[in-house]
Design a protein around this motif. Structure first.
Motif, PDB file in Angstrom:
ATOM      1  N   HIS A  51       1.025  -1.145   0.076  1.00 17.99           N
ATOM      2  CA  HIS A  51      -0.114  -0.045  -0.115  1.00 17.99           C
ATOM      3  C   HIS A  51       0.994   1.157  -0.154  1.00 17.99           C
ATOM      4  CE1 HIS A  51      -3.733   2.046   2.077  1.00 17.99           C
ATOM      5  NE2 HIS A  51      -3.208   2.947   1.009  1.00 17.99           N
ATOM      6  N   GLU A 102      -6.355   2.344  -4.880  1.00 14.70           N
ATOM      7  CA  GLU A 102      -7.150   2.386  -3.808  1.00 14.70           C
ATOM      8  C   GLU A 102      -8.385   3.274  -4.305  1.00 14.70           C
ATOM      9  OE1 GLU A 102      -6.822   3.620   0.906  1.00 14.70           O
ATOM     10  OE2 GLU A 102      -5.247   4.319  -0.621  1.00 14.70           O
ATOM     11  N   ALA A 151      -8.967  -1.509   3.093  1.00 13.91           N
ATOM     12  CA  ALA A 151      -7.976  -0.916   3.549  1.00 13.91           C
ATOM     13  C   ALA A 151      -7.901  -0.170   5.295  1.00 13.91           C
ATOM     14  CB  ALA A 151      -7.592   0.322   2.758  1.00 13.91           C
ATOM     15  N   HIS A 152      -7.190  -0.474   5.990  1.00 15.34           N
ATOM     16  CA  HIS A 152      -7.399   0.081   7.293  1.00 15.34           C
ATOM     17  C   HIS A 152      -8.880   0.135   7.992  1.00 15.34           C
ATOM     18  CE1 HIS A 152      -8.171   3.690   5.027  1.00 15.34           C
ATOM     19  NE2 HIS A 152      -6.916   3.648   4.696  1.00 15.34           N
ATOM     20  N   HIS A 206      -1.552  -2.389   9.847  1.00 18.89           N
ATOM     21  CA  HIS A 206      -1.409  -0.802   9.476  1.00 18.89           C
ATOM     22  C   HIS A 206      -1.485  -0.062  10.803  1.00 18.89           C
ATOM     23  CE1 HIS A 206      -2.844   2.957   7.869  1.00 18.89           C
ATOM     24  NE2 HIS A 206      -2.861   2.646   6.736  1.00 18.89           N
ATOM     25  N   ASP A 219       1.343   2.250   3.688  1.00 24.45           N
ATOM     26  CA  ASP A 219       0.392   3.476   3.493  1.00 24.45           C
ATOM     27  C   ASP A 219       1.371   4.732   3.256  1.00 24.45           C
ATOM     28  OD1 ASP A 219      -1.782   5.013   2.478  1.00 24.45           O
ATOM     29  OD2 ASP A 219      -2.840   4.695   4.364  1.00 24.45           O
TER      30      ASP A 219
END
Length: 282
Positions: A6, A63, A189-190, A220, A247
């Motif tokens: 990411h 993303e 994601a997260h 994360h 990220d």
């Protein structure tokens, strides 16, 4: 093997060009890197070329910004999808156009109280990049209004600010379906990053899993440990992949490359499941 799935370049809201992200990844000792710019695959070709040159394996990704009916923001990572798939391409194009309109409106509102113009913002946007709040934040930093992006997002650009403007984003389950239709591997994601704002409840997870969700980004920095434990249980119950990543946004965030990693077994499974495009090896 050190795998970070990411990262962002200046094609979206990172500060380094796609090749620069790859060079930074090699310098950080990473073996595998994914580029996952917001609603864009425009950096893939440059990143792939740099990855071959610098001996790094490259995973094409993206993303996708989503939003639930309740207005909660959800980010969906997509790996190895077909970037030309009509349904997915139409949806992310709609999102990118909405981001531009939103950014213009926010700058208009901000200009009433701060020394900020649209040209000031565009100065911080790479050619072809998706305009977003991070670029407005960079313009505010340059104008001396705030010290850095983090301060801008916790004050002037927060979703509770009078300058905030909502923009179009698909519902999470629909985005999952589109990614699967494009041969991609969708990963939430997260998911429990509560410091960023409201997080979704069980209903949204169920809808995304029913639509074909394949993984959860658990390792994360923005996922609190108690939330990670719940996510691990969910992943076990539903057979979901567990990923970890940085990220990374270059100088745009404190996140460092390789601070969280994905296992080689999970990467191998992503390769098996992704049919829209291929991992690029040096």
């Amino acid at each position: 093997m050190r795998i970070d799935l990411h990262t962002h370049s200046n094609v979206s809201d990172g500060t380094e060009p796609p090749a620069g992200v790859i060079i930074s990844a090699a310098a950080a000792g990473l073996d595998v890197i994914a580029l996952t710019d917001h609603d864009s695959t425009d950096g893939w070709a440059l990143a792939a070329a740099a990855a071959k040159e610098h001996g790094v394996t490259f995973v094409p990704g993206m993303e996708i910004s989503c939003r639930t009916e309740q207005g909660i923001s959800v980010h969906l990572l997509s790996y190895l999808h077909d970037p030309s798939h009509p349904g997915l391409l139409e949806e992310i194009t709609k999102s990118k156009d909405a981001r531009l309109t939103r950014a213009e409106r926010m700058v208009t509102l901000l200009s009433e109280d701060y020394p900020l113009t649209w040209d000031d913002v565009i100065h911080h946007v790479a050619p072809g990049a998706t305009v977003g709040r991070p670029h407005i934040a960079d313009a505010l930093v340059a104008a001396g209004v705030v010290a850095d992006r983090s301060e801008a997002f916790t004050s002037i650009l927060t979703s509770h600010s009078r300058y905030f403007v909502q923009h179009y984003a698909p519902e999470p389950a629909i985005a999952v379906e589109l990614v699967r239709a494009a041969g991609g591997v969708p990963v939430f994601a997260h998911p429990v990053a509560s410091a960023r704002g409201r997080i979704v409840g069980e209903r949204t997870y169920r809808e995304m899993i029913d639509a074909g969700l394949l993984g959860l980004e658990i390792e994360h920095r923005d996922n609190p440990e108690e939330g990670r434990s719940l996510l691990r249980t969910m992943a076990s119950e539903h057979g979901l992949l567990i990923t970890g990543s940085s990220d990374y946004h270059g100088a745009g965030k404190p996140n460092r490359l390789g601070e969280n990693l994905t296992s080689p077994d999970v990467l191998a499974r992503i390769e098996e499941l992704g049919t829209g495009t291929r991992v690029v090896r040096p």
